[in-house]
Write an enzyme that holds these catalytic residues in place. Structure first.
Site, short mmCIF file in Angstrom:
data_model
loop_
_atom_site.label_atom_id
_atom_site.label_comp_id
_atom_site.label_asym_id
_atom_site.label_seq_id
_atom_site.Cartn_x
_atom_site.Cartn_y
_atom_site.Cartn_z
N GLU A 1 74.86 -18.39 66.08
CA GLU A 1 74.57 -19.77 65.55
C GLU A 1 72.84 -19.80 65.82
OE1 GLU A 1 76.37 -22.63 67.84
OE2 GLU A 1 78.29 -22.02 67.12
N GLU B 1 86.55 -18.19 64.17
CA GLU B 1 86.75 -19.34 64.74
C GLU B 1 87.54 -20.31 64.13
OE1 GLU B 1 83.31 -21.01 67.15
OE2 GLU B 1 82.73 -19.24 67.63
O1 9MR Z 1 85.64 -24.19 72.15
C1 9MR Z 1 84.47 -24.27 73.01
C2 9MR Z 1 84.53 -25.49 73.77
O2 9MR Z 1 85.32 -25.43 74.79
C3 9MR Z 1 82.92 -25.57 74.54
O3 9MR Z 1 83.03 -26.81 75.35
C4 9MR Z 1 82.04 -25.79 73.46
C5 9MR Z 1 80.46 -25.93 73.91
O4 9MR Z 1 79.60 -25.90 72.94
O5 9MR Z 1 82.00 -24.40 72.87
C6 9MR Z 1 83.30 -24.24 71.92
O6 9MR Z 1 83.26 -23.03 71.35
C7 9MR Z 1 82.06 -22.96 70.23
C8 9MR Z 1 82.13 -21.60 70.09
O7 9MR Z 1 81.65 -20.98 71.33
C9 9MR Z 1 80.77 -21.23 69.00
N1 9MR Z 1 81.11 -22.04 67.78
C10 9MR Z 1 81.58 -23.56 68.03
C11 9MR Z 1 82.84 -23.64 69.09
C12 9MR Z 1 83.15 -25.07 69.00
O8 9MR Z 1 82.13 -25.74 69.29
#
Ligand code: 9MR
Length: 342
Positions: A142, A250
């Site tokens: 990102e 994802e």
């Molecule tokens: O699914 C993840 C969640 O449990 C966390 O709280 C969050 C924090 O930003 O991150 C989520 O995973 C993210 C991933 O690492 C990167 N792309 C977006 C995902 C969803 O927010």
């Protein structure tokens, strides 16, 4: 005849079907990988349906690095061990990101030189620890804004060290694990558009500089309230044409559920259609060898935390019952196998 009763079996060798495995970490820095370590249907489905795993949180800085000296690998190791026991590969997620970094890092007053050394040590240690056992690493996650500009303000590494740190991260990762495929990963780059165009340019610049980038991946966090990204396959194909691997990392498809409503049949059918189209797009692009869901049961999904009033985004409901989307993915996987193999 081989049974086709799970996603992994339906897919066969053409593509890895993955899931994020959850446990703690919704910003809280929990170090116990529950529900991942709990016995029961969560583990059974994770083991049988998928041929690839991603740690939803446990390979992020926040959980790996409670302080500057410590590498807390318990949760990450648990995912690696589970994958090994079940013949699964692992996608590593993630090394350089603006989010889920510990306070000591974000709020520390480090010189540029110190920061660079901290990142280098992190990559060498973490990538080195799992070397030879990781299929693909999301090295940089990102790093671009919606308009395609660099996410320089929010991303500590880029803010303090400039874009060159991205190239360094890829080089350090390659040195630490020559086998893993190294990826640029982001959201809202499913379709053609300013953000994916900017990646298309960036990756060519990196390759021209000899930076070891192997792949480009799109997260595919979709919503039935938004149009489907029709140019998904076309977008991935242009990266494949540069000689890169591609992946979907994802995938989930959230549904609007005002006041905690249950999804309607129409909504579930539309969700299934979105899942089917993503699966078909992935299979249509040579070199797209990994399709990962961001969780597989509505009992454990990040969506409700981030999008109140939306949910039911995964393939299995909260009771682990297969939804129409599950069968849509499985059918698309079987249909996508080479003729002689169906
Ligand atoms: O699914 C993840 C969640 O449990 C966390 O709280 C969050 C924090 O930003 O991150 C989520 O995973 C993210 C991933 O690492 C990167 N792309 C977006 C995902 C969803 O927010």
């Amino acid at each position: 005849m081989e049974h086709r009763d799970t996603l992994a079996r339906a897919a066969g060798p053409r593509i890895r079907i993955g899931t994020a495995v959850s446990g703690g970490g919704n910003g809280a820095g929990a170090s116990t990988p529950a529900p991942f370590l709990a016995a029961g249907p969560y583990r059974e489905s994770a083991a049988s349906e998928f041929s690839s795993l991603t740690a939803e949180n446990h390979m992020k800085w926040l959980l790996l690095r409670p302080d500057r000296e410590t590498f807390d690998v318990e949760g990450a190791d648990a995912v690696m061990d589970f994958a090994a026991a079940n013949g699964q590969v692992v996608r590593g997620h993630t090394l350089l990101w603006h989010n889920q970094n510990p306070d000591w890092l974000e709020q520390g007053s480090f010189s540029a030189e110190e920061l660079r050394a901290i990142l280098r040590e992190h990559i060498e240690t973490v990538v080195g620890r799992y070397a030879g056992r990781i299929h693909q690493w999301d090295v940089a996650n990102e790093i671009l804004e919606e308009d395609g500009s660099l996410r320089a303000e929010q991303n500590l590494w880029i803010r303090e060290l400039g874009i060159k740190i991205v190239a360094d991260a890829f080089r350090w990762a390659r040195a630490a694990d020559p086998q893993a495929q190294l990826f640029l990963n982001d959201f809202n780059v499913d379709a053609l558009g300013p953000k994916s165009d900017a990646y298309y340019q960036l990756v060519q610049d990196l390759l021209a500089d000899g930076v070891p980038v192997d792949g480009f991946s799109t997260q595919a966090h979709l919503s039935t309230a938004h149009p489907f990204p029709d140019s998904l396959a076309e977008n991935l194909q242009r990266f494949a044409d540069l000689g890169l691997a591609t992946a979907i990392t994802e995938l989930d498809v959230r549904i609007e559920l005002p006041g905690g409503a249950e999804p309607t049949e129409e909504q579930l059918a539309q969700q299934a259609e979105y899942y089917r189209r993503v699966t078909e797009a992935a299979l249509s692009v040579p070199g797209c060898e990994s399709l990962t869901m961001w969780g597989f049961t509505d009992a454990h999904s990040w969506i409700s935390h981030q999008f109140p009033g939306e949910g039911a985004a995964t393939l299995l409901d909260a009771e682990y019952t297969r939804k129409p989307a599950y069968f849509a993915v499985r059918d698309a996987l079987v249909a996508g196998r080479p003729d002689g193999d169906r």
